[in-house]
Design a protein around this motif. Structure first.
Motif, mmCIF file in Angstrom:
data_model
loop_
_atom_site.group_PDB
_atom_site.id
_atom_site.type_symbol
_atom_site.label_atom_id
_atom_site.label_comp_id
_atom_site.label_asym_id
_atom_site.label_seq_id
_atom_site.Cartn_x
_atom_site.Cartn_y
_atom_site.Cartn_z
ATOM 1 N N ALA A 67 0.841 -1.202 0.000
ATOM 2 C CA ALA A 67 0.000 0.000 0.000
ATOM 3 C C ALA A 67 0.875 1.250 0.000
ATOM 4 O O ALA A 67 1.464 1.618 1.008
ATOM 5 N N SER A 68 0.954 1.898 -1.144
ATOM 6 C CA SER A 68 1.834 3.060 -1.292
ATOM 7 C C SER A 68 1.382 4.245 -0.445
ATOM 8 O O SER A 68 2.205 5.048 -0.031
ATOM 9 N N ASN A 69 0.074 4.347 -0.181
ATOM 10 C CA ASN A 69 -0.394 5.481 0.616
ATOM 11 C C ASN A 69 -0.124 5.317 2.113
ATOM 12 O O ASN A 69 -0.468 6.183 2.901
ATOM 13 N N LEU A 70 0.523 4.233 2.509
ATOM 14 C CA LEU A 70 0.931 4.066 3.904
ATOM 15 C C LEU A 70 2.422 4.354 4.091
ATOM 16 O O LEU A 70 2.929 4.304 5.199
ATOM 17 N N ASN A 72 4.307 7.232 3.273
ATOM 18 C CA ASN A 72 4.799 8.574 3.577
ATOM 19 C C ASN A 72 3.997 9.287 4.656
ATOM 20 O O ASN A 72 3.803 10.498 4.593
ATOM 21 N N ILE A 73 3.561 8.560 5.652
ATOM 22 C CA ILE A 73 2.822 9.176 6.749
ATOM 23 C C ILE A 73 3.842 9.839 7.681
ATOM 24 O O ILE A 73 4.762 9.182 8.164
ATOM 25 N N HIS A 84 -6.563 14.568 6.391
ATOM 26 C CA HIS A 84 -5.788 13.328 6.296
ATOM 27 C C HIS A 84 -5.754 12.614 7.642
ATOM 28 O O HIS A 84 -5.794 11.382 7.701
ATOM 29 N N SER A 87 -8.894 10.700 7.970
ATOM 30 C CA SER A 87 -8.826 9.494 7.130
ATOM 31 C C SER A 87 -7.966 8.416 7.780
ATOM 32 O O SER A 87 -8.316 7.235 7.754
ATOM 33 N N LEU A 147 -8.002 1.722 2.297
ATOM 34 C CA LEU A 147 -6.819 2.281 1.639
ATOM 35 C C LEU A 147 -7.222 3.337 0.602
ATOM 36 O O LEU A 147 -6.545 4.356 0.446
ATOM 37 N N SER A 149 -9.614 5.345 0.772
ATOM 38 C CA SER A 149 -10.036 6.573 1.429
ATOM 39 C C SER A 149 -8.867 7.415 1.922
ATOM 40 O O SER A 149 -9.066 8.564 2.309
ATOM 41 N N LEU A 150 -7.669 6.859 1.888
ATOM 42 C CA LEU A 150 -6.494 7.595 2.343
ATOM 43 C C LEU A 150 -5.958 8.491 1.235
ATOM 44 O O LEU A 150 -6.091 8.171 0.062
ATOM 45 N N PRO A 151 -5.336 9.586 1.633
ATOM 46 C CA PRO A 151 -4.766 10.493 0.624
ATOM 47 C C PRO A 151 -3.576 9.878 -0.077
ATOM 48 O O PRO A 151 -2.926 9.020 0.383
#
Length: 151
Positions: A67-70, A72-73, A84, A87, A147, A149-151
């Motif tokens: 999951a790429s959107n996880l 760069n948190i 964000h 989310s 996932l 729903s995440l930015p």
């Protein structure tokens, strides 16, 4: 000790060794996301799923791992925009629910493996195997939606 505190104690150290966070464990959303993500992956990889369910379990693990959107948190909550943050909080809650579903399925699977009669019944019917696959596939749909729903 009240029954409520006994229930919390049981959740903290289940027989299968998986940890169920009842509330955020870290001061940062990054830490909470990592914690719930690693807990779910631990269950997926630590359970001896039926043969028919292994592809579903591996697919779910791959979805979470890739999951790429996880990636760069920010570790500092103040660097996360409010929308964000909301989310991420929803994602953490959704993953917590998925974790509980997988823990239950894993524990049931462990009980099945220990019972000789259930093992014989498994050979005669594939119903339990299909049940595991359905649970894993439903969890995968929830993870994909969370996932998305995440930015």
């Amino acid at each position: 000790m009240s029954s409520q505190s006994a229930g919390k104690k049981r959740l903290a150290s289940t027989r299968s060794g998986f940890h169920t966070p009842a509330r955020p464990l870290h001061d940062s959303l990054f830490g909470d996301v990592e914690s719930v993500k690693n807990a779910v992956l631990s269950i997926l990889k630590g359970t001896d799923w039926p043969r028919r369910s292994t592809n579903a379990a591996q697919g779910l693990a791959t979805t979470i791992e890739n999951a790429s959107n996880l990636l760069n948190i920010p570790k500092d909550n103040s660097r996360i925009p409010a929308q964000h943050r909301t989310s991420l909080e929803k994602f953490i809650a959704e993953m917590g629910g998925i974790q509980r579903k997988l823990e239950n399925a894993s524990e049931e699977r462990g009980k099945e493996k220990r019972s000789r009669l259930n093992k014989i019944a498994q050979v005669l019917t594939s119903q339990e195997r299909d049940k595991c696959t359905k649970i894993l596939e439903a969890c995968a749909k929830h993870v994909e939606a969370a996932l998305a729903s995440l930015p």
